[in-house]
Design an enzyme around this catalytic site. Structure first.
Site, PDB file in Angstrom:
ATOM      1  N   HIS A  27       0.867  -1.349   0.125  1.00  0.00           N
ATOM      2  CA  HIS A  27      -0.054   0.059  -0.043  1.00  0.00           C
ATOM      3  C   HIS A  27       0.778   1.126   0.163  1.00  0.00           C
ATOM      4  O   HIS A  27       1.364   1.777   1.105  1.00  0.00           O
ATOM      5  CB  HIS A  27      -0.755   0.169   1.240  1.00  0.00           C
ATOM      6  CG  HIS A  27      -1.856  -1.172   1.400  1.00  0.00           C
ATOM      7  ND1 HIS A  27      -1.260  -2.316   1.498  1.00  0.00           N
ATOM      8  CD2 HIS A  27      -3.088  -1.319   1.169  1.00  0.00           C
ATOM      9  CE1 HIS A  27      -2.315  -3.423   1.620  1.00  0.00           C
ATOM     10  NE2 HIS A  27      -3.381  -2.668   1.308  1.00  0.00           N
ATOM     11  N   HIS A 274      -3.943   2.922  -3.130  1.00  0.00           N
ATOM     12  CA  HIS A 274      -4.046   2.558  -1.995  1.00  0.00           C
ATOM     13  C   HIS A 274      -3.414   1.211  -1.584  1.00  0.00           C
ATOM     14  O   HIS A 274      -2.583   0.895  -0.984  1.00  0.00           O
ATOM     15  CB  HIS A 274      -5.690   2.342  -1.457  1.00  0.00           C
ATOM     16  CG  HIS A 274      -5.918   1.576  -0.185  1.00  0.00           C
ATOM     17  ND1 HIS A 274      -5.593   2.339   0.861  1.00  0.00           N
ATOM     18  CD2 HIS A 274      -6.332   0.484   0.130  1.00  0.00           C
ATOM     19  CE1 HIS A 274      -5.843   1.607   1.875  1.00  0.00           C
ATOM     20  NE2 HIS A 274      -6.420   0.444   1.630  1.00  0.00           N
ATOM     21  N   HIS A 490     -27.283 -16.389  25.292  1.00  0.00           N
ATOM     22  CA  HIS A 490     -26.358 -16.162  26.323  1.00  0.00           C
ATOM     23  C   HIS A 490     -25.601 -17.418  26.944  1.00  0.00           C
ATOM     24  O   HIS A 490     -24.799 -17.375  27.617  1.00  0.00           O
ATOM     25  CB  HIS A 490     -27.035 -15.464  27.603  1.00  0.00           C
ATOM     26  CG  HIS A 490     -27.501 -13.841  27.686  1.00  0.00           C
ATOM     27  ND1 HIS A 490     -28.092 -13.518  26.433  1.00  0.00           N
ATOM     28  CD2 HIS A 490     -27.095 -12.983  28.352  1.00  0.00           C
ATOM     29  CE1 HIS A 490     -27.994 -12.108  26.462  1.00  0.00           C
ATOM     30  NE2 HIS A 490     -27.426 -11.965  27.503  1.00  0.00           N
TER      31      HIS A 490
END
Length: 685
Positions: A27, A274, A490
């Site tokens: 990059h 990029h 949960h």
């Protein structure tokens, strides 16, 4: 700007571009855009001694935009940061031109994203976006805490600052938002984020997905925000950095408008700058825009550039470091006990007698939840390990992780102080994990806690703890369907398997209070490995250790808790709350004359570290009759029971009901274990 500073900036740019081009991967654009800001920070702002990147009072620099790693590597090379080997600074550079040329290659010191421990000068591993932001908040917390505990009148030892480069991707990631909210609440005035607002992501313009006003958002978090419209204006950046340091009652953000791929004729300001090499023509054009000599070889460093950094950062850092060493020498005479603590933190040593108050629990059929016994042990350890700090994601009353009398880590306006040992992370599990990593990077022993099911929200920072070999302790409670009425959302099922599958993590699920105590005794000395404690909500009988084997066997991960004489026909294996269940079945089998053995297996990880001889003594290969019992996914247990063995585990999600009803519904009863064991015993004969 004079010629030499601009030359230094363009050297950072060209080295970064060439590293990516040589690797044909990387990059380049962000490094090209941020080189002026990098120069401003390192040459004019950081209190940092390149001759000792381990200096504990140094400023920290975090490249949260880790894909721009060549920006950092080029700077470490040009500033002459020394190497670290076996934890000691050596008289050799952290990086050489050859290292830069080996960017992204096998075994190089310049991997695709910065990696802590591999490259001296890299403060943290920043791969997933947002993690560096979270780490920086932990580093800032550590500074505040170290200053509060150790600074004394006339001895300001720990006053360092944390500076971060972050980008649009970081700002989109939730972990950065969680961390920023935390930093604002805590009024961390020792923290500055420089937000590279180039408005480009991999897919194109950020207009595709990200159009909010980030500066306004951070003002709402309680940050001091400045906006600079020219990423090449070094003087303006220096002034903004100075202003950020002057604001000490809140963290600072500098919104910096830059042009990605600055200087590239066609790719500047585009997404193609990029995440891919520029290509020969664009590379040549960018160099021409910088006034670079056309005949210069790759990785060319003009005369005077390294000397320029030495006269700026190098000289300033060496002087500050020398003053600190002299100050610490006087501090050692004035406050020897505190200085000894600082030595332990720096050297990753434990104080003598850290475990002397760990309790032993008497046999008790009613027992105690392992979350509760863990809370007792935590406080026994904290009493003698004063640099252990941590907290929970708004669950301390449930996870039992408060340090009694430790105070709250809060600014005074929120009725606390920065010397408090209990951190209130709020309902921010992801940030909690990355913040704990940042604290641990400073040498402090950090822990974070929550429900095991919510470890899903912390997968990235837990994984990074392991990659960085940080001794963060993750205390997870409510570890099974025993949670009961809260239901399947949960009740953890696959989480234990996921944690066990992650390399470098020590996962322990203790069966009773004494195994909890041994777990803490085993985990705390591990200074280069994160650990997970999986603890129960419900009471667990405290096993009678005069009748059954000592809980000290936990240190080996798995051990024989009870056994017949000679070769057993069936082996019952379990972890956590299910150990009591298999003990009940074992006792019934023994009464009937069935030759049986019980193996407590609190930690696959510890068990696999043992010798083959030991493992075979616990699980003899010639005993094929085996039953494993755990209220979680069956994944992984086949290694211990074999293809023909029985596994009583969860093959579905749970349900909402009282725990006793759930145990019956899903087959976790003495009768079910007994029946499976009888069938397996026939195989073992």
């Amino acid at each position: 700007m004079s010629t030499l500073p601009q030359l230094a900036i363009n050297t950072i740019r060209t080295l970064s571009m060439e590293g990516v081009e040589r690797a044909n991967s990387g990059h380049p654009g962000t490094a090209m855009a941020l080189a002026p800001a990098m120069y401003a920070v390192w040459q004019h702002d950081l209190k940092y001694d390149p001759a000792d990147p381990c200096w504990p009072a140094r400023d920290r620099f975090v490249l949260s935009v880790g894909h721009a790693s060549m920006l950092l590597y080029s700077t470490l090379f040009l500033t002459g940061v020394k190497d670290i080997q076996d934890g000691k600074v050596v008289d050799a550079p952290s990086l050489t031109v050859e290292d830069l040329s080996q960017f992204r290659q096998l075994n190089s010191k310049t991997p695709g994203h910065p990696e802590y421990r591999f490259t001296a000068g890299v403060e943290t591993t920043t791969g997933p976006l947002g993690q560096g932001c979270g780490n920086s908040v932990g580093m800032a917390i550590a500074q505040k805490w170290m200053s509060a505990r150790y600074d004394r009148p006339g001895f300001k030892l720990f006053d360092y600052h944390v500076t971060v480069f972050c980008g649009d991707g970081d700002m989109m990631e939730g972990v950065a938002s969680e961390a920023a909210s935390t930093a604002g609440h805590l009024a961390l005035g020792n923290l500055t984020w420089i937000y590279d607002s180039n408005q480009i992501s991999i897919e194109g313009s950020t207009d595709l997905a990200f159009t909010e006003n980030v500066g306004k958002r951070f003002e709402a978090y309680g940050w001091h925000v400045q906006t600079l419209t020219d990423g090449n204006d070094v003087d303006a950046i220096i002034a903004a950095l100075k202003a950020a340091r002057a604001v000490t009652d809140r963290p600072s953000m500098i919104v910096l408008k830059t042009v990605i791929g600055y200087g590239a004729p066609k790719k500047a300001g585009t997404a193609s700058a990029h995440g891919e090499p520029l290509g020969a023509e664009e590379l040549k054009g960018a160099k021409k825009a910088y006034g670079w000599p056309e005949d210069a070889p790759d990785f060319y460093v003009p005369d005077g550039v390294k000397e320029h950094f030495a006269e700026g950062l190098g000289k300033r850092g060496a002087e500050a470091h020398a003053e600190w060493r002299e100050l610490f020498s006087s501090y050692r005479e004035a406050h020897p006990e505190l200085a000894a603590e600082i030595d332990c933190i720096i050297e990753h040593r434990l104080p003598e007698g850290w475990d002397k108050d760990i309790p032993t629990f008497d046999a008790d059929a009613k027992g105690i939840a392992s979350r509760a016994s863990s809370g007792q042990v935590l406080n026994a350890v904290a009493k003698n390990l004063p640099w252990m700090i941590g907290g929970s994601a708004d669950l301390t009353p449930s996870t039992k992780t408060d340090i009694k009398g430790g105070g709250s880590f809060q600014p005074e306006k929120w009725n606390g102080n920065y010397g408090g040992r209990n951190i209130h992370f709020g309902v921010r599990e992801h940030a909690m994990g990355s913040i704990c990593n940042g604290i641990a990077l400073s040498g402090i022993r950090a822990y974070g806690s929550g429900f095991l099911i919510f470890s899903d929200y912390m997968k990235a920072p837990i994984r990074l703890s392991a990659i960085m070999e940080l001794p963060v302790l993750y205390i997870f409670t409510h570890d099974s369907i025993g949670v009961g009425e809260d239901g399947p959302t949960h009740q953890p099922i696959e989480q234990l398997a996921q944690l066990r599958a992650t390399p470098g993590i020590m996962t322990i699920r203790p069966s009773d209070a004494n195994e909890v105590a041994e777990a803490w005794r085993t985990l705390i000395p591990m200074t280069h490995k994160p650990a997970v404690l999986a603890l129960s909500r419900q009471n667990l009988p405290t096993i009678d250790r005069t009748k059954y084997a000592s809980a000290a066997g936990l240190a080996k991960g798995g051990y024989v808790l009870a056994s017949c004489d000679g070769k057993p026909d069936v082996i019952l294996i379990a972890s956590g709350s299910e150990v009591g269940l298999v003990v009940s079945a074992y006792e019934k089998l023994t009464e009937e004359g069935v030759r049986a053995r019980v193996v407590s297996m609190p930690s696959f990880d510890l068990f696999e570290e043992q010798s083959q001889e030991y493992r075979d003594s616990v699980l003899p290969p010639d005993v094929i009759g085996r039953v494993a019992v755990e209220q979680a996914a069956a994944f992984g247990w086949d290694r211990y029971v074999g293809l023909g063995g029985a596994i009583i585990a969860m093959n579905t999600f749970g349900a909402s009901a009282p725990a006793s009803a759930l145990l019956t519904k899903f087959g976790f009863t003495p009768e079910a274990v007994y029946d499976a064991a009888k069938r397996q015993a026939l195989r073992g004969k």
